[in-house]
Scaffold this motif. Structure first.
Motif, PDB file in Angstrom:
ATOM      1  N   GLY A  45     -80.992   6.214 -44.128  1.00  0.00           N
ATOM      2  CA  GLY A  45     -81.903   6.043 -43.034  1.00  0.00           C
ATOM      3  C   GLY A  45     -82.160   4.379 -43.030  1.00  0.00           C
ATOM      4  N   ALA A  46     -82.157   3.828 -44.410  1.00  0.00           N
ATOM      5  CA  ALA A  46     -82.796   2.469 -44.255  1.00  0.00           C
ATOM      6  C   ALA A  46     -81.591   1.423 -43.984  1.00  0.00           C
ATOM      7  CB  ALA A  46     -83.097   2.043 -45.639  1.00  0.00           C
ATOM      8  N   ARG A  47     -80.052   2.113 -44.151  1.00  0.00           N
ATOM      9  CA  ARG A  47     -78.915   1.269 -43.943  1.00  0.00           C
ATOM     10  C   ARG A  47     -78.618   1.397 -42.578  1.00  0.00           C
ATOM     11  NH1 ARG A  47     -77.161   3.545 -48.662  1.00  0.00           N
ATOM     12  NH2 ARG A  47     -75.918   4.905 -47.603  1.00  0.00           N
TER      13      ARG A  47
ATOM     14  N   ASP B 166     -77.686   4.660 -34.852  1.00  0.00           N
ATOM     15  CA  ASP B 166     -77.306   5.929 -35.770  1.00  0.00           C
ATOM     16  C   ASP B 166     -78.712   6.906 -35.637  1.00  0.00           C
ATOM     17  OD1 ASP B 166     -77.000   7.883 -37.795  1.00  0.00           O
ATOM     18  OD2 ASP B 166     -76.579   6.681 -39.458  1.00  0.00           O
ATOM     19  N   GLY B 167     -78.891   7.366 -34.496  1.00  0.00           N
ATOM     20  CA  GLY B 167     -79.991   8.228 -34.225  1.00  0.00           C
ATOM     21  C   GLY B 167     -80.461   8.958 -35.213  1.00  0.00           C
ATOM     22  N   PRO B 168     -79.817  10.040 -35.785  1.00  0.00           N
ATOM     23  CA  PRO B 168     -80.695  11.057 -36.626  1.00  0.00           C
ATOM     24  C   PRO B 168     -81.042  10.364 -37.867  1.00  0.00           C
ATOM     25  CG  PRO B 168     -78.591  11.846 -35.610  1.00  0.00           C
ATOM     26  CD  PRO B 168     -78.599  10.351 -35.465  1.00  0.00           C
ATOM     27  N   HIS B 169     -80.253   9.539 -38.537  1.00  0.00           N
ATOM     28  CA  HIS B 169     -80.831   8.547 -39.820  1.00  0.00           C
ATOM     29  C   HIS B 169     -82.103   7.916 -39.751  1.00  0.00           C
ATOM     30  CE1 HIS B 169     -76.671   9.995 -41.278  1.00  0.00           C
ATOM     31  NE2 HIS B 169     -77.422  10.285 -42.543  1.00  0.00           N
ATOM     32  N   ARG B 170     -82.050   7.305 -38.336  1.00  0.00           N
ATOM     33  CA  ARG B 170     -83.130   6.447 -37.994  1.00  0.00           C
ATOM     34  C   ARG B 170     -84.556   7.251 -37.833  1.00  0.00           C
ATOM     35  NH1 ARG B 170     -83.654   1.581 -40.172  1.00  0.00           N
ATOM     36  NH2 ARG B 170     -85.069   1.164 -38.475  1.00  0.00           N
ATOM     37  N   ARG B 171     -84.287   8.276 -37.046  1.00  0.00           N
ATOM     38  CA  ARG B 171     -85.249   9.154 -36.841  1.00  0.00           C
ATOM     39  C   ARG B 171     -85.941   9.921 -38.105  1.00  0.00           C
ATOM     40  NH1 ARG B 171     -82.132  11.146 -32.482  1.00  0.00           N
ATOM     41  NH2 ARG B 171     -81.238  12.893 -33.593  1.00  0.00           N
ATOM     42  N   LEU B 172     -84.936  10.140 -39.030  1.00  0.00           N
ATOM     43  CA  LEU B 172     -85.389  10.869 -40.330  1.00  0.00           C
ATOM     44  C   LEU B 172     -86.056   9.864 -40.851  1.00  0.00           C
ATOM     45  CD1 LEU B 172     -85.389  12.945 -42.497  1.00  0.00           C
ATOM     46  CD2 LEU B 172     -83.282  11.720 -43.427  1.00  0.00           C
ATOM     47  N   LEU B 173     -85.682   8.473 -41.122  1.00  0.00           N
ATOM     48  CA  LEU B 173     -86.826   7.704 -41.816  1.00  0.00           C
ATOM     49  C   LEU B 173     -87.817   7.215 -41.117  1.00  0.00           C
ATOM     50  CD1 LEU B 173     -86.220   5.516 -44.184  1.00  0.00           C
ATOM     51  CD2 LEU B 173     -85.971   3.807 -42.523  1.00  0.00           C
ATOM     52  N   ARG B 174     -88.065   7.212 -39.475  1.00  0.00           N
ATOM     53  CA  ARG B 174     -89.136   7.020 -38.987  1.00  0.00           C
ATOM     54  C   ARG B 174     -90.467   8.270 -39.350  1.00  0.00           C
ATOM     55  NH1 ARG B 174     -86.051   4.742 -34.770  1.00  0.00           N
ATOM     56  NH2 ARG B 174     -86.080   6.773 -33.847  1.00  0.00           N
TER      57      ARG B 174
ATOM     58  N   SER C 190     -87.567   8.199 -54.216  1.00  0.00           N
ATOM     59  CA  SER C 190     -87.554   8.631 -52.836  1.00  0.00           C
ATOM     60  C   SER C 190     -88.350   7.504 -51.871  1.00  0.00           C
ATOM     61  CB  SER C 190     -88.330   9.997 -52.532  1.00  0.00           C
ATOM     62  OG  SER C 190     -87.755  11.010 -53.560  1.00  0.00           O
ATOM     63  N   LEU C 191     -88.947   6.808 -52.452  1.00  0.00           N
ATOM     64  CA  LEU C 191     -89.802   5.686 -51.826  1.00  0.00           C
ATOM     65  C   LEU C 191     -88.965   4.334 -51.834  1.00  0.00           C
ATOM     66  CD1 LEU C 191     -93.400   6.223 -52.520  1.00  0.00           C
ATOM     67  CD2 LEU C 191     -92.093   6.715 -50.376  1.00  0.00           C
ATOM     68  N   THR C 192     -88.639   4.008 -53.360  1.00  0.00           N
ATOM     69  CA  THR C 192     -87.823   2.905 -53.382  1.00  0.00           C
ATOM     70  C   THR C 192     -86.299   2.751 -52.691  1.00  0.00           C
ATOM     71  OG1 THR C 192     -87.085   3.572 -55.658  1.00  0.00           O
ATOM     72  CG2 THR C 192     -88.900   2.273 -55.630  1.00  0.00           C
ATOM     73  N   ALA C 193     -85.774   3.908 -52.613  1.00  0.00           N
ATOM     74  CA  ALA C 193     -84.586   4.168 -51.922  1.00  0.00           C
ATOM     75  C   ALA C 193     -84.713   3.291 -50.619  1.00  0.00           C
ATOM     76  CB  ALA C 193     -84.030   5.432 -51.790  1.00  0.00           C
ATOM     77  N   GLY C 194     -85.885   3.441 -50.032  1.00  0.00           N
ATOM     78  CA  GLY C 194     -86.014   3.058 -48.307  1.00  0.00           C
ATOM     79  C   GLY C 194     -86.293   1.541 -48.295  1.00  0.00           C
ATOM     80  N   GLY C 195     -86.679   0.871 -49.589  1.00  0.00           N
ATOM     81  CA  GLY C 195     -86.736  -0.759 -49.533  1.00  0.00           C
ATOM     82  C   GLY C 195     -87.511  -1.034 -48.542  1.00  0.00           C
ATOM     83  N   GLU C 196     -87.459  -2.263 -47.857  1.00  0.00           N
ATOM     84  CA  GLU C 196     -88.112  -2.878 -46.895  1.00  0.00           C
ATOM     85  C   GLU C 196     -88.234  -2.190 -45.648  1.00  0.00           C
ATOM     86  OE1 GLU C 196     -87.333  -6.847 -46.858  1.00  0.00           O
ATOM     87  OE2 GLU C 196     -87.905  -7.315 -48.996  1.00  0.00           O
ATOM     88  N   ALA C 197     -87.188  -1.631 -45.103  1.00  0.00           N
ATOM     89  CA  ALA C 197     -87.139  -0.793 -44.053  1.00  0.00           C
ATOM     90  C   ALA C 197     -88.120   0.120 -44.004  1.00  0.00           C
ATOM     91  CB  ALA C 197     -85.634  -0.221 -43.718  1.00  0.00           C
ATOM     92  N   LEU C 198     -88.175   1.203 -44.853  1.00  0.00           N
ATOM     93  CA  LEU C 198     -89.165   2.341 -45.118  1.00  0.00           C
ATOM     94  C   LEU C 198     -90.737   1.526 -45.139  1.00  0.00           C
ATOM     95  CD1 LEU C 198     -90.052   5.057 -45.282  1.00  0.00           C
ATOM     96  CD2 LEU C 198     -89.583   4.939 -47.720  1.00  0.00           C
TER      97      LEU C 198
END
Length: 405
Positions: free
Chosen positions: A305-307, A312-320, A348-356
């Protein structure tokens, strides 16, 4: 009586304070010359020379190389003697015990991993602990008696009143009321016990994103969802040691969970814990959901999701959606504690980096009145184990570096 050890203002105490200041400088800066130590401490050259001679005789410092790059003979350099003391840490999870030994400078000199699979432990917990410790000690080329102090990190917390492990029903074999006494009898060094998320916060405060911060919350999401609360520079553990067990927090968007001590879960855990990510991904139309242990699956999905790009709708929706769920629970913590900083830690948090982080921050600004700074955890390699070592080293240094005795 004037002149006795420990009396404030006596020459012995003042010398000990100067000794400790010099040792801390050597730990922070590495090898230093007598002249440099004198400048950093404000001591005269004769006094700095006496200090170094005293510490060298005590086995606390070593004379190493010499300075280079200047005309004339180089100045003698001094460093903390790594073998002055050793400390150990253990990171305990249901599937393994990870052990490490560090010398007094903080360098890890031995590490060992003991698998502990299954619902029922194959060996008693005391045997597991000693085997894991002995494995790390052997890897360091030492024996068990060389370890000055041990800190053990576990999920949940040992109740200070009863000595029983609470909030960690998933950790088999660790709930006997006699366990702490049995471990004390089996181990030749002082042993301390600390919640695993609290130790991750210690690591971030000493080495990572929370350096210089006296008030912060560390939100952890890996095998479980939890938090560490640092107030006024000190860990807040609560009456039973359960402060920070935010997985049990009732939150909007999740059914109200009752009898949480039996279920081992609560609303925030069900809403935003690692185990919820695979199902959420399927609901949002993510085509390929990986299989495997849920912390690994969650980290992989969050990283995707962060990348993901805007298309890429589904992965961005998942991250949001994940960010909104995280912020829902964080809003309660922020509203009550008003921390200056929130650190996002656990895979499960650091994998999202700055985007999350940015998405959580934006949501939190809508849900909470205060505006803490959000940061991604920087200690990503075994943060619980690193925190255990840092905790053990802090006390070890206080004892070993005290030259007033």
């Amino acid at each position: 009586m004037a002149g006795t050890a420990g009396t404030p203002g006596t020459p012995r105490v003042l010398r000990a304070m100067n000794d400790r200041a010099a040792l801390d400088l050597l730990l922070a800066h590495g090898p230093l010359s007598r002249t440099r130590i004198g400048k950093l401490t404000g001591l005269s050259k004769p006094t700095a020379s006496q200090l170094l001679a005293r510490l060298e005789a005590a086995g606390l410092v070593l004379a190493g190389g010499t300075t280079e790059g200047r005309p004339g003979p180089g100045a003698q350099l001094y460093e903390v003697n790594p073998a002055a003391a050793y400390a150990a840490g253990l990171d305990v999870t249901p599937g393994r015990i990870l052990a490490a030994v560090a010398d007094v400078t903080g360098r890890t000199v031995g590490r060992y991993e003991l698998p502990t699979p299954g619902r029922r432990p194959a060996a008693p917990v005391v045997r597991q602990v000693t085997d894991a410790l002995d494995g790390a000690v052997k890897a360091a080329g030492l024996d068990r008696g060389a370890v000055h102090r041990l800190v053990i990190g576990t999920p949940g917390a040992f109740d200070p009143g009863t000595g029983r492990l609470r909030y960690a029903s998933h950790l088999p074999g660790w709930h006997s009321p006699a366990l702490l006494d049995e471990l004390a009898a089996a181990l030749p060094m002082p042993v301390e016990y600390e919640n695993d998320v609290n130790l991750a916060a210690v690591a971030e405060q000493r080495l990572g994103a929370a350096r210089g911060h006296e008030d912060f919350v560390l939100l952890w999401n890996q095998e479980g969802l939890g938090a560490a609360l640092v107030l006024g520079g000190r860990l807040h553990r609560g009456w039973t040691g359960g402060a920070g067990e935010v997985g049990f927090l009732p939150v909007p968007g999740a059914p109200l969970v009752r009898k949480v001590s039996r279920t081992g879960s609560g609303g925030f855990q069900e809403l935003a814990g690692s185990q919820a990510l695979a199902g959420l991904a399927r609901e949002l139309g993510v085509a390929e959901v990986p299989s495997g242990p849920y912390p690994e699956v969650a980290a992989a999905l969050v990283a995707r999701g962060a990348r993901a790009g805007r298309d890429d709708g589904p992965h961005r929706r998942l991250l949001r959606t994940y960010a909104t769920r995280l912020a829902t629970g964080l809003a309660s913590l922020v509203s009550v504690l008003d921390p200056e900083l929130v650190v996002l830690s656990g895979t499960s948090l650091t994998a999202g980096g700055e985007a999350l982080r940015d998405l959580v921050r934006d949501e939190l600004e809508e849900l909470a009145a205060s505006r803490p700074r959000l940061a991604v955890g920087e200690v990503t390699e075994h943060p619980v184990l690193r925190g255990a070592l840092e905790s053990a080293l802090a006390t070890t240094r206080d004892e070993v570096f005290d030259t007033s005795r």
